[in-house]
Design a protein around this motif. Structure first.
Motif, PDB file in Angstrom:
ATOM      1  N   PHE A  25       0.828  -1.204   0.000  1.00  0.00           N
ATOM      2  CA  PHE A  25       0.000   0.000   0.000  1.00  0.00           C
ATOM      3  C   PHE A  25       0.868   1.262   0.000  1.00  0.00           C
ATOM      4  O   PHE A  25       0.564   2.231  -0.700  1.00  0.00           O
ATOM      5  CB  PHE A  25      -0.942   0.014   1.208  1.00  0.00           C
ATOM      6  CG  PHE A  25      -2.002  -1.058   1.178  1.00  0.00           C
ATOM      7  CD1 PHE A  25      -2.521  -1.535  -0.019  1.00  0.00           C
ATOM      8  CD2 PHE A  25      -2.484  -1.600   2.355  1.00  0.00           C
ATOM      9  CE1 PHE A  25      -3.502  -2.519  -0.038  1.00  0.00           C
ATOM     10  CE2 PHE A  25      -3.470  -2.587   2.346  1.00  0.00           C
ATOM     11  CZ  PHE A  25      -3.981  -3.043   1.141  1.00  0.00           C
ATOM     12  N   LEU A  26       1.937   1.264   0.775  1.00  0.00           N
ATOM     13  CA  LEU A  26       2.830   2.429   0.809  1.00  0.00           C
ATOM     14  C   LEU A  26       3.518   2.636  -0.535  1.00  0.00           C
ATOM     15  O   LEU A  26       3.616   3.768  -1.031  1.00  0.00           O
ATOM     16  CB  LEU A  26       3.871   2.273   1.915  1.00  0.00           C
ATOM     17  CG  LEU A  26       3.363   2.474   3.335  1.00  0.00           C
ATOM     18  CD1 LEU A  26       4.446   2.093   4.341  1.00  0.00           C
ATOM     19  CD2 LEU A  26       2.911   3.896   3.556  1.00  0.00           C
ATOM     20  N   GLU A  27       4.014   1.551  -1.140  1.00  0.00           N
ATOM     21  CA  GLU A  27       4.654   1.666  -2.460  1.00  0.00           C
ATOM     22  C   GLU A  27       3.675   2.228  -3.486  1.00  0.00           C
ATOM     23  O   GLU A  27       4.028   3.115  -4.262  1.00  0.00           O
ATOM     24  CB  GLU A  27       5.167   0.303  -2.924  1.00  0.00           C
ATOM     25  CG  GLU A  27       6.419  -0.142  -2.226  1.00  0.00           C
ATOM     26  CD  GLU A  27       6.874  -1.532  -2.667  1.00  0.00           C
ATOM     27  OE1 GLU A  27       6.382  -2.037  -3.711  1.00  0.00           O
ATOM     28  OE2 GLU A  27       7.708  -2.116  -1.966  1.00  0.00           O
ATOM     29  N   PHE A  28       2.453   1.707  -3.496  1.00  0.00           N
ATOM     30  CA  PHE A  28       1.445   2.186  -4.433  1.00  0.00           C
ATOM     31  C   PHE A  28       1.180   3.671  -4.216  1.00  0.00           C
ATOM     32  O   PHE A  28       1.137   4.455  -5.160  1.00  0.00           O
ATOM     33  CB  PHE A  28       0.141   1.396  -4.291  1.00  0.00           C
ATOM     34  CG  PHE A  28      -0.925   1.858  -5.240  1.00  0.00           C
ATOM     35  CD1 PHE A  28      -0.958   1.387  -6.544  1.00  0.00           C
ATOM     36  CD2 PHE A  28      -1.891   2.773  -4.843  1.00  0.00           C
ATOM     37  CE1 PHE A  28      -1.931   1.825  -7.437  1.00  0.00           C
ATOM     38  CE2 PHE A  28      -2.862   3.215  -5.714  1.00  0.00           C
ATOM     39  CZ  PHE A  28      -2.888   2.739  -7.019  1.00  0.00           C
ATOM     40  N   GLY A  29       0.992   4.058  -2.961  1.00  0.00           N
ATOM     41  CA  GLY A  29       0.731   5.456  -2.648  1.00  0.00           C
ATOM     42  C   GLY A  29       1.862   6.374  -3.086  1.00  0.00           C
ATOM     43  O   GLY A  29       1.633   7.456  -3.640  1.00  0.00           O
ATOM     44  N   LEU A  30       3.095   5.945  -2.869  1.00  0.00           N
ATOM     45  CA  LEU A  30       4.255   6.766  -3.252  1.00  0.00           C
ATOM     46  C   LEU A  30       4.406   6.879  -4.762  1.00  0.00           C
ATOM     47  O   LEU A  30       4.904   7.884  -5.272  1.00  0.00           O
ATOM     48  CB  LEU A  30       5.535   6.195  -2.626  1.00  0.00           C
ATOM     49  CG  LEU A  30       5.644   6.396  -1.128  1.00  0.00           C
ATOM     50  CD1 LEU A  30       6.821   5.587  -0.568  1.00  0.00           C
ATOM     51  CD2 LEU A  30       5.805   7.866  -0.780  1.00  0.00           C
ATOM     52  N   GLU A  31       3.963   5.852  -5.479  1.00  0.00           N
ATOM     53  CA  GLU A  31       4.062   5.890  -6.949  1.00  0.00           C
ATOM     54  C   GLU A  31       2.889   6.604  -7.589  1.00  0.00           C
ATOM     55  O   GLU A  31       2.950   6.959  -8.772  1.00  0.00           O
ATOM     56  CB  GLU A  31       4.144   4.459  -7.486  1.00  0.00           C
ATOM     57  CG  GLU A  31       5.435   3.756  -7.120  1.00  0.00           C
ATOM     58  CD  GLU A  31       5.435   2.273  -7.458  1.00  0.00           C
ATOM     59  OE1 GLU A  31       4.404   1.764  -7.986  1.00  0.00           O
ATOM     60  OE2 GLU A  31       6.451   1.603  -7.173  1.00  0.00           O
ATOM     61  N   ASN A  32       1.804   6.828  -6.843  1.00  0.00           N
ATOM     62  CA  ASN A  32       0.578   7.350  -7.462  1.00  0.00           C
ATOM     63  C   ASN A  32      -0.009   8.567  -6.760  1.00  0.00           C
ATOM     64  O   ASN A  32      -1.172   8.895  -6.981  1.00  0.00           O
ATOM     65  CB  ASN A  32      -0.471   6.214  -7.485  1.00  0.00           C
ATOM     66  CG  ASN A  32      -0.043   5.099  -8.385  1.00  0.00           C
ATOM     67  OD1 ASN A  32      -0.108   5.218  -9.602  1.00  0.00           O
ATOM     68  ND2 ASN A  32       0.431   4.008  -7.809  1.00  0.00           N
ATOM     69  N   TYR A  33       0.744   9.262  -5.953  1.00  0.00           N
ATOM     70  CA  TYR A  33       0.187  10.412  -5.260  1.00  0.00           C
ATOM     71  C   TYR A  33       0.327  11.689  -6.086  1.00  0.00           C
ATOM     72  O   TYR A  33       1.137  11.770  -7.009  1.00  0.00           O
ATOM     73  CB  TYR A  33       0.855  10.611  -3.883  1.00  0.00           C
ATOM     74  CG  TYR A  33       2.225  11.234  -3.960  1.00  0.00           C
ATOM     75  CD1 TYR A  33       2.376  12.616  -3.826  1.00  0.00           C
ATOM     76  CD2 TYR A  33       3.341  10.469  -4.178  1.00  0.00           C
ATOM     77  CE1 TYR A  33       3.626  13.193  -3.898  1.00  0.00           C
ATOM     78  CE2 TYR A  33       4.594  11.032  -4.263  1.00  0.00           C
ATOM     79  CZ  TYR A  33       4.739  12.390  -4.116  1.00  0.00           C
ATOM     80  OH  TYR A  33       5.975  12.965  -4.218  1.00  0.00           O
ATOM     81  N   ILE A  34      -0.522  12.650  -5.775  1.00  0.00           N
ATOM     82  CA  ILE A  34      -0.379  13.984  -6.342  1.00  0.00           C
ATOM     83  C   ILE A  34      -0.518  14.980  -5.187  1.00  0.00           C
ATOM     84  O   ILE A  34      -1.175  14.693  -4.186  1.00  0.00           O
ATOM     85  CB  ILE A  34      -1.433  14.299  -7.439  1.00  0.00           C
ATOM     86  CG1 ILE A  34      -2.861  14.176  -6.886  1.00  0.00           C
ATOM     87  CG2 ILE A  34      -1.236  13.409  -8.642  1.00  0.00           C
ATOM     88  CD1 ILE A  34      -3.916  14.665  -7.843  1.00  0.00           C
ATOM     89  N   ILE A  35       0.095  16.123  -5.348  1.00  0.00           N
ATOM     90  CA  ILE A  35      -0.020  17.182  -4.344  1.00  0.00           C
ATOM     91  C   ILE A  35      -0.846  18.299  -4.962  1.00  0.00           C
ATOM     92  O   ILE A  35      -0.463  18.856  -5.985  1.00  0.00           O
ATOM     93  CB  ILE A  35       1.377  17.694  -3.914  1.00  0.00           C
ATOM     94  CG1 ILE A  35       2.172  16.556  -3.269  1.00  0.00           C
ATOM     95  CG2 ILE A  35       1.227  18.885  -2.961  1.00  0.00           C
ATOM     96  CD1 ILE A  35       3.607  16.918  -2.940  1.00  0.00           C
ATOM     97  N   LYS A  36      -1.982  18.591  -4.340  1.00  0.00           N
ATOM     98  CA  LYS A  36      -2.837  19.677  -4.828  1.00  0.00           C
ATOM     99  C   LYS A  36      -2.409  20.960  -4.169  1.00  0.00           C
ATOM    100  O   LYS A  36      -2.264  21.044  -2.956  1.00  0.00           O
ATOM    101  CB  LYS A  36      -4.303  19.386  -4.523  1.00  0.00           C
ATOM    102  CG  LYS A  36      -4.865  18.243  -5.340  1.00  0.00           C
ATOM    103  CD  LYS A  36      -6.353  18.135  -5.127  1.00  0.00           C
ATOM    104  CE  LYS A  36      -6.905  17.035  -6.022  1.00  0.00           C
ATOM    105  NZ  LYS A  36      -8.363  16.943  -5.922  1.00  0.00           N
TER     106      LYS A  36
END
Length: 64
Positions: free
Chosen positions: A52-63
Motif C-alpha cells: 500500500f505504501l509503495e502504491f501510494g508513493l508511486e501514485n500520489y499527487i499534491i494539490k
C-alpha cells in the motif's frame, strides 16, 4: 575420519537489509480491513502495508 565443523555466519546489523522499522498508530477499522485482505490473499499485514505504501508513493499527487 574428517573433523566436522559448525559454520556460523555473522548476522547483518539491523537496518543493513534495506528495511527500517516504522511504528504507527492506526484506527481499529483499518486493521480489521487489513486482516480480511490478509486472510483472503495469504499476505501478512506487514507485506500489505509495504504494498500500500509503495502504491501510494508511486501514485500520489499534491494539490496546491
Amino acid at each position: 575420519m574428517a573433523e566436522k565443523k559448525l559454520e556460523i555466519i555473522p548476522k547483518k546489523a539491523r537496518g543493513e537489509d534495506g528495511y527500517r522499522i516504522l511504528s504507527i498508530r492506526v484506527r481499529e477499522e483499518i486493521i480489521s480491513q487489513m486482516d480480511v485482505i490478509a486472510k483472503k490473499t495469504g499476505h501478512s499485514r506487514n507485506e500489505l502495508i509495504g504494498k500500500f505504501l509503495e502504491f501510494g508513493l508511486e501514485n500520489y499527487i499534491i494539490k496546491e
